[in-house]
Design a protein around this motif. Structure first.
Motif, PDB file in Angstrom:
ATOM      1  N   ASP A  12       0.834  -1.200   0.000  1.00 34.84           N
ATOM      2  CA  ASP A  12       0.000   0.000   0.000  1.00 34.84           C
ATOM      3  C   ASP A  12       0.878   1.262   0.000  1.00 34.84           C
ATOM      4  N   ASN A  58      -2.945   9.195  -0.808  1.00 26.91           N
ATOM      5  CA  ASN A  58      -2.784   7.797  -0.399  1.00 26.91           C
ATOM      6  C   ASN A  58      -1.806   7.663   0.756  1.00 26.91           C
ATOM      7  N   ARG A  61      -3.553   8.902   3.807  1.00 27.85           N
ATOM      8  CA  ARG A  61      -4.571   7.921   4.223  1.00 27.85           C
ATOM      9  C   ARG A  61      -3.936   6.806   5.048  1.00 27.85           C
ATOM     10  N   ARG A  70      -9.721   8.262   3.487  1.00 31.05           N
ATOM     11  CA  ARG A  70      -9.922   7.008   2.773  1.00 31.05           C
ATOM     12  C   ARG A  70     -10.851   7.208   1.591  1.00 31.05           C
ATOM     13  N   SER A  73      -9.213   9.597  -1.106  1.00 30.73           N
ATOM     14  CA  SER A  73      -8.185   8.909  -1.879  1.00 30.73           C
ATOM     15  C   SER A  73      -8.808   7.867  -2.796  1.00 30.73           C
ATOM     16  N   PHE A  74      -9.872   7.208  -2.343  1.00 31.55           N
ATOM     17  CA  PHE A  74     -10.578   6.253  -3.205  1.00 31.55           C
ATOM     18  C   PHE A  74     -11.120   6.958  -4.447  1.00 31.55           C
ATOM     19  N   ASN A  77      -8.256   7.979  -6.740  1.00 33.11           N
ATOM     20  CA  ASN A  77      -7.689   6.797  -7.390  1.00 33.11           C
ATOM     21  C   ASN A  77      -8.588   6.291  -8.514  1.00 33.11           C
ATOM     22  N   SER A 112      -3.791   1.011  -5.184  1.00 33.17           N
ATOM     23  CA  SER A 112      -4.204   2.048  -4.236  1.00 33.17           C
ATOM     24  C   SER A 112      -5.717   2.162  -4.162  1.00 33.17           C
ATOM     25  N   SER A 116      -7.607   1.545  -0.712  1.00 39.86           N
ATOM     26  CA  SER A 116      -8.422   2.611  -0.122  1.00 39.86           C
ATOM     27  C   SER A 116      -9.881   2.199   0.006  1.00 39.86           C
TER      28      SER A 116
END
Length: 120
Positions: A12, A58, A61, A70, A73-74, A77, A112, A116
């Motif tokens: 990660d 990331n 996070r 989280r 970043s999700f 990504n 990632s 996430s």
């Protein structure tokens, strides 16, 4: 701590730093690819900045473990992964699969995204 958990955290973190590295390379390559400031050069540079910011999100996070980070970043990504895969789909398949500057960011963004979306 189980070995799988240690390995997961390592992968990660590494994927976050790989995204940051590719963002920095992308930004630096702008000045080599484009001879002056143009709309295309600014968009290219902005994409590198987006990679830098996503990688930074990331890394934050992982370090801070906040739910808000989280989800941000999700989202970053997923959006950058979609953009990168869309760009790769525009290229001939034989060239795209041999291009490390496409495969590595797709792999790092994919990892990632997965990390996430889940909790340790």
């Amino acid at each position: 701590m189980p070995v799988v958990k240690i390995l997961s955290k390592f992968v990660d973190r590494a994927s976050g730093w790989i995204i940051v590295a590719f963002g920095a390379i992308h930004c630096a390559y702008t000045f080599r690819l484009y001879r002056g400031i143009s709309t295309a050069a600014l968009w290219f540079f902005g994409t590198g900045l987006a990679l830098l910011y996503a990688g930074g999100l990331n890394i934050l996070r992982i370090r801070l473990a906040k739910p808000e980070l989280r989800w941000f970043s999700f989202l970053a990504n997923v959006l950058l992964l979609t953009l990168t895969v869309s760009y790769a789909a525009q290229r001939p398949l034989a060239r795209a699969v041999k291009d490390p500057f496409l495969i590595a960011p797709i792999a790092a963004l994919g990892l990632s995204t997965w990390f996430s979306a889940r909790r340790y």
